[in-house]
Motif scaffolding. Structure first.
Motif, PDB file in Angstrom:
ATOM      1  N   ARG A 155       0.836  -1.217   0.000  1.00 44.36           N
ATOM      2  CA  ARG A 155       0.000   0.000   0.000  1.00 44.36           C
ATOM      3  C   ARG A 155       0.864   1.257   0.000  1.00 44.36           C
ATOM      4  N   SER A 215       2.589   1.625  -3.329  1.00 50.05           N
ATOM      5  CA  SER A 215       1.646   2.091  -4.353  1.00 50.05           C
ATOM      6  C   SER A 215       1.505   3.603  -4.309  1.00 50.05           C
ATOM      7  N   TYR A 247       8.210  -2.631  -6.781  1.00 50.53           N
ATOM      8  CA  TYR A 247       7.497  -1.865  -7.804  1.00 50.53           C
ATOM      9  C   TYR A 247       6.717  -2.798  -8.739  1.00 50.53           C
ATOM     10  N   VAL A 260       3.721  -4.079  -6.926  1.00 47.63           N
ATOM     11  CA  VAL A 260       2.710  -3.020  -6.859  1.00 47.63           C
ATOM     12  C   VAL A 260       1.942  -2.989  -8.185  1.00 47.63           C
ATOM     13  N   THR A 294      -0.282  -6.023  -8.554  1.00 47.22           N
ATOM     14  CA  THR A 294      -1.447  -5.902  -7.677  1.00 47.22           C
ATOM     15  C   THR A 294      -2.489  -4.997  -8.331  1.00 47.22           C
ATOM     16  N   GLN A 295      -2.033  -3.910  -8.934  1.00 44.51           N
ATOM     17  CA  GLN A 295      -2.939  -3.006  -9.642  1.00 44.51           C
ATOM     18  C   GLN A 295      -3.558  -3.697 -10.857  1.00 44.51           C
ATOM     19  N   VAL A 351      -4.618   5.059  -8.372  1.00 47.11           N
ATOM     20  CA  VAL A 351      -3.189   4.822  -8.178  1.00 47.11           C
ATOM     21  C   VAL A 351      -2.605   4.266  -9.474  1.00 47.11           C
ATOM     22  N   TYR A 352      -3.311   3.322 -10.098  1.00 46.90           N
ATOM     23  CA  TYR A 352      -2.822   2.740 -11.352  1.00 46.90           C
ATOM     24  C   TYR A 352      -2.634   3.828 -12.409  1.00 46.90           C
ATOM     25  N   LEU A 395       0.434   5.707 -11.640  1.00 45.09           N
ATOM     26  CA  LEU A 395       1.622   4.879 -11.891  1.00 45.09           C
ATOM     27  C   LEU A 395       1.935   4.817 -13.387  1.00 45.09           C
TER      28      LEU A 395
END
Length: 162
Positions: A15, A18, A56, A59, A62-63, A113-114, A117
């Motif tokens: 988390r 992210s 990374y 992360v 996960t996204q 967040v995605y 990113l």
């Protein structure tokens, strides 16, 4: 109890990673900052992920999983047999829902967040970019390609891809 603590620490690191990677990019975030935000020590980050780059990638993965789940709930790609039975308006609606879902994820509101990113990755690519393409972008394109082939069966693949 130790296994649960390990899972909790790992999740907190994911988390925090992210949020920090989204805010500052891979190159701007430090393991120390991520560990601090997660309430963990630096060694925990290395223990769970091995490196900042591996964290990374996890992360991102996960996204990817969260987005695939969201798409599956809102607009899963039907089987070939099901696609053949869909009417043109149904195929168009499927494409619309998938595109709207991806736009909501990428640009919001609020931006996910995605989305942050990916925007950072496009501006300052890392070694993870090939993974992003191979593990997420290319499979999403193939899913859309399948739908478009049913909608426009005589259109060449190159035109569908454009």
């Amino acid at each position: 109890m130790a296994a649960r603590d390990d899972r909790d620490t790992r999740e907190r690191l994911l988390r925090a990673g992210s949020e920090l990677f989204a805010a500052t990019g891979l190159h701007g975030a430090t393991v120390r900052d991520i560990a601090g935000a997660a309430g963990a020590n630096v060694a925990a980050a290395n223990y769970h992920f091995g490196s900042k780059e591996a964290l990374y990638l996890e992360v991102l993965r996960t996204q990817f999983a969260a987005i695939r789940d969201r798409l599956a709930k809102r607009a899963a790609v039907p089987t070939t047999a099901e696609l053949q039975r869909l009417s043109r308006p149904d195929l168009e609606r499927l494409i619309e829902v998938r595109l709207v879902t991806m736009l909501e994820i990428l640009v919001g509101p609020p931006p996910s967040v995605y989305g942050k990113l990916i925007q950072r990755e496009m501006c300052d690519p890392s070694a993870a970019l090939p993974n992003i393409v191979d593990e997420f972008i290319r499979p999403q394109m193939e899913e859309m390609r399948v739908i478009y082939r049913h909608l426009y069966p005589s259109l060449p693949v190159a035109d569908i891809d454009r």
